[in-house]
Design a protein around this motif. Structure first.
Motif, PDB file in Angstrom:
ATOM      1  N   ARG A  10       8.596   5.604  -3.956  1.00  0.00           N
ATOM      2  CA  ARG A  10       8.097   6.296  -2.765  1.00  0.00           C
ATOM      3  C   ARG A  10       7.143   5.435  -1.942  1.00  0.00           C
ATOM      4  NH1 ARG A  10       6.546  11.729  -4.595  1.00  0.00           N
ATOM      5  NH2 ARG A  10       4.409  11.255  -4.089  1.00  0.00           N
ATOM      6  N   LYS A  12       5.621   2.866   0.479  1.00  0.00           N
ATOM      7  CA  LYS A  12       6.154   2.288   1.718  1.00  0.00           C
ATOM      8  C   LYS A  12       5.555   0.920   2.024  1.00  0.00           C
ATOM      9  CE  LYS A  12       6.969   6.852   3.676  1.00  0.00           C
ATOM     10  NZ  LYS A  12       6.281   7.923   4.410  1.00  0.00           N
ATOM     11  N   GLY A  13       4.680   0.465   1.152  1.00  0.00           N
ATOM     12  CA  GLY A  13       4.141  -0.878   1.319  1.00  0.00           C
ATOM     13  C   GLY A  13       3.090  -1.025   2.395  1.00  0.00           C
ATOM     14  N   CYS A  14       2.221  -0.027   2.550  1.00  0.00           N
ATOM     15  CA  CYS A  14       1.114  -0.197   3.510  1.00  0.00           C
ATOM     16  C   CYS A  14      -0.026  -0.983   2.884  1.00  0.00           C
ATOM     17  CB  CYS A  14       0.609   1.145   4.033  1.00  0.00           C
ATOM     18  SG  CYS A  14      -0.286   2.153   2.827  1.00  0.00           S
ATOM     19  N   LEU A  16      -2.746  -0.170   1.538  1.00  0.00           N
ATOM     20  CA  LEU A  16      -4.136   0.269   1.746  1.00  0.00           C
ATOM     21  C   LEU A  16      -4.859   0.390   0.406  1.00  0.00           C
ATOM     22  CD1 LEU A  16      -3.616   2.995   4.502  1.00  0.00           C
ATOM     23  CD2 LEU A  16      -4.754   0.795   4.779  1.00  0.00           C
ATOM     24  N   LYS A  35      13.576   1.734  -0.587  1.00  0.00           N
ATOM     25  CA  LYS A  35      13.258   1.721   0.847  1.00  0.00           C
ATOM     26  C   LYS A  35      13.333   0.311   1.429  1.00  0.00           C
ATOM     27  CE  LYS A  35       9.957   5.550   0.593  1.00  0.00           C
ATOM     28  NZ  LYS A  35      10.717   6.619   1.232  1.00  0.00           N
TER      29      LYS A  35
ATOM     30  N   SER B  15       9.314  12.179  -0.529  1.00  0.00           N
ATOM     31  CA  SER B  15       8.938  11.102   0.375  1.00  0.00           C
ATOM     32  C   SER B  15       8.911  11.646   1.802  1.00  0.00           C
ATOM     33  CB  SER B  15       9.958   9.969   0.266  1.00  0.00           C
ATOM     34  OG  SER B  15       9.535   8.873   1.026  1.00  0.00           O
ATOM     35  N   ALA B  20       4.778   3.612   7.254  1.00  0.00           N
ATOM     36  CA  ALA B  20       3.834   3.068   6.267  1.00  0.00           C
ATOM     37  C   ALA B  20       2.438   3.016   6.880  1.00  0.00           C
ATOM     38  CB  ALA B  20       4.271   1.681   5.831  1.00  0.00           C
ATOM     39  N   GLY B  21       1.468   3.548   6.145  1.00  0.00           N
ATOM     40  CA  GLY B  21       0.081   3.499   6.605  1.00  0.00           C
ATOM     41  C   GLY B  21      -0.297   4.570   7.603  1.00  0.00           C
ATOM     42  N   ALA B 221      -1.379  -1.765   8.598  1.00  0.00           N
ATOM     43  CA  ALA B 221      -2.107  -0.553   8.202  1.00  0.00           C
ATOM     44  C   ALA B 221      -3.589  -0.856   8.027  1.00  0.00           C
ATOM     45  CB  ALA B 221      -1.514  -0.001   6.904  1.00  0.00           C
ATOM     46  N   GLN B 222      -3.871  -1.992   7.422  1.00  0.00           N
ATOM     47  CA  GLN B 222      -5.265  -2.372   7.172  1.00  0.00           C
ATOM     48  C   GLN B 222      -5.992  -2.638   8.500  1.00  0.00           C
ATOM     49  OE1 GLN B 222      -6.417  -2.083   4.178  1.00  0.00           O
ATOM     50  NE2 GLN B 222      -8.461  -2.611   4.902  1.00  0.00           N
TER      51      GLN B 222
END
Lengths: 68, 242
Positions: A10, A12-14, A16, A35, B15, B20-21, B221-222
């Motif tokens: 699940r 998404k590879g952010c 953070l 994904k 999901s 993302a982020g 995202a960061q």
């Protein structure tokens, strides 16, 4: 002993969570998930202090933490 | 084994369609956690907006409905008046609450309806492709302000929370930011208070969340978290407004 469970499919590879981990215990996996992103993984041999920063930050609720 | 952080019961284990982020995921989780903590999962009714969060009902494991663009608070008023024992909240973005729905927002607040509003401010129209929102910052580049928002052409960022706080019917307004574990914990407390206010009959409560949109801000995202901290908070200061 604290176990960190990451739902790699699940993620998404952010990344953070990697940025907020005070012990730098999270890293990027070598293999892509469904994904098509490299998910976050708990580094082998790394320690967890159970601060829950990663789970608090994760926008996709991929992280669960257990304490023995 | 004791779970020290578990998936909230009020959030389906699926999901989401968010990028993302995206801050919506964090906001959804905070709402779900607050609903779980207050034990109101069987009593809560959410109204989803039009915008990126239009499919919120696919993620929350409680009753939800959908309103026409901007009309979430009008629908919420009707539901709350017909079913006063339910806890009714709207979840709206800046395009929904502060642009097309400004009319409904202001009049619902002015009537002092006993409702809770979760307002996601990401300074851009996410779903339609990153166009300028009323909350876009001066100089911010979007799909419709290619050289940056110019006050002479597009006006100034709309501070809808400060505007609503002036109305006597509004009882609680707080602005939080989904940028760090500490700030997210403050946001969690704000959501809890806003829902408690409704349960205790205090009146109209609104929590504005500064939320990242890495995709249409064109950054990681960061970096998006950093942009909120360095730039967006200067225009939209955090803290309790009322």
């Amino acid at each position: 002993m604290i176990n960190v469970h990451i739902d790699g499919q699940r993620c998404k590879g952010c990344y953070l969570c990697i940025a907020v981990c005070p012990r730098k215990s999270l890293g990027v996996a070598a293999v892509l998930n469904k994904k098509g992103v490299k998910p976050v993984e708990f580094k082998k041999g790394a320690e967890c202090i159970g601060c829950r920063f990663c789970a608090t930050m994760c926008p996709d609720c991929c992280i669960e933490i257990e304490k023995e | 084994m004791e779970k020290i952080y578990a998936h909230p019961q009020s959030l389906y284990n699926v999901s989401s369609h968010y990028c993302a982020g995206c801050g919506h995921g964090i906001a959804h989780r905070l709402v779900a956690e607050a609903v779980d903590e207050l034990g109101i999962r069987e009593k809560v009714i959410a109204i989803a907006p039009v915008g990126c969060a239009v499919l919120a009902y696919d993620y929350w494991n409680f009753d939800c409905t959908e309103a026409a663009h901007g009309r979430a608070l009008a629908v919420a008023t009707a539901i709350k008046r017909v079913r006063p024992d339910n806890v009714v909240f709207t979840y709206q973005g800046d395009g929904d609450l502060a642009a097309i729905g400004t009319n409904e927002t202001i009049h619902t607040a002015n009537r002092g309806e006993n409702l809770t509003v979760i307002f996601i401010n990401n300074a851009v129209y996410g779903m339609t492709g990153g166009q300028m929102a009323p909350t876009s910052l001066i100089g911010q580049k979007t799909a419709t302000t290619l050289k940056g928002r110019d006050p002479a052409l597009q006006g100034y960022p709309l501070k809808i929370s400060e505007l609503l706080a002036q109305l006597p019917g509004v009882k609680y307004v707080e602005r939080v930011a989904l940028i760090s574990p500490a700030e997210i914990n403050k946001a969690r407390q704000a959501v809890l208070l806003a829902l408690r206010n409704q349960i205790e009959g205090v009146g109209f409560s609104l929590v504005e969340m500064l939320s990242p949109c890495p995709t249409y801000w064109g950054m990681s995202a960061q970096a998006a978290m950093g942009w909120i901290k360095e730039t967006m908070i200067k225009e939209f200061p955090l803290g309790r407004i009322k």
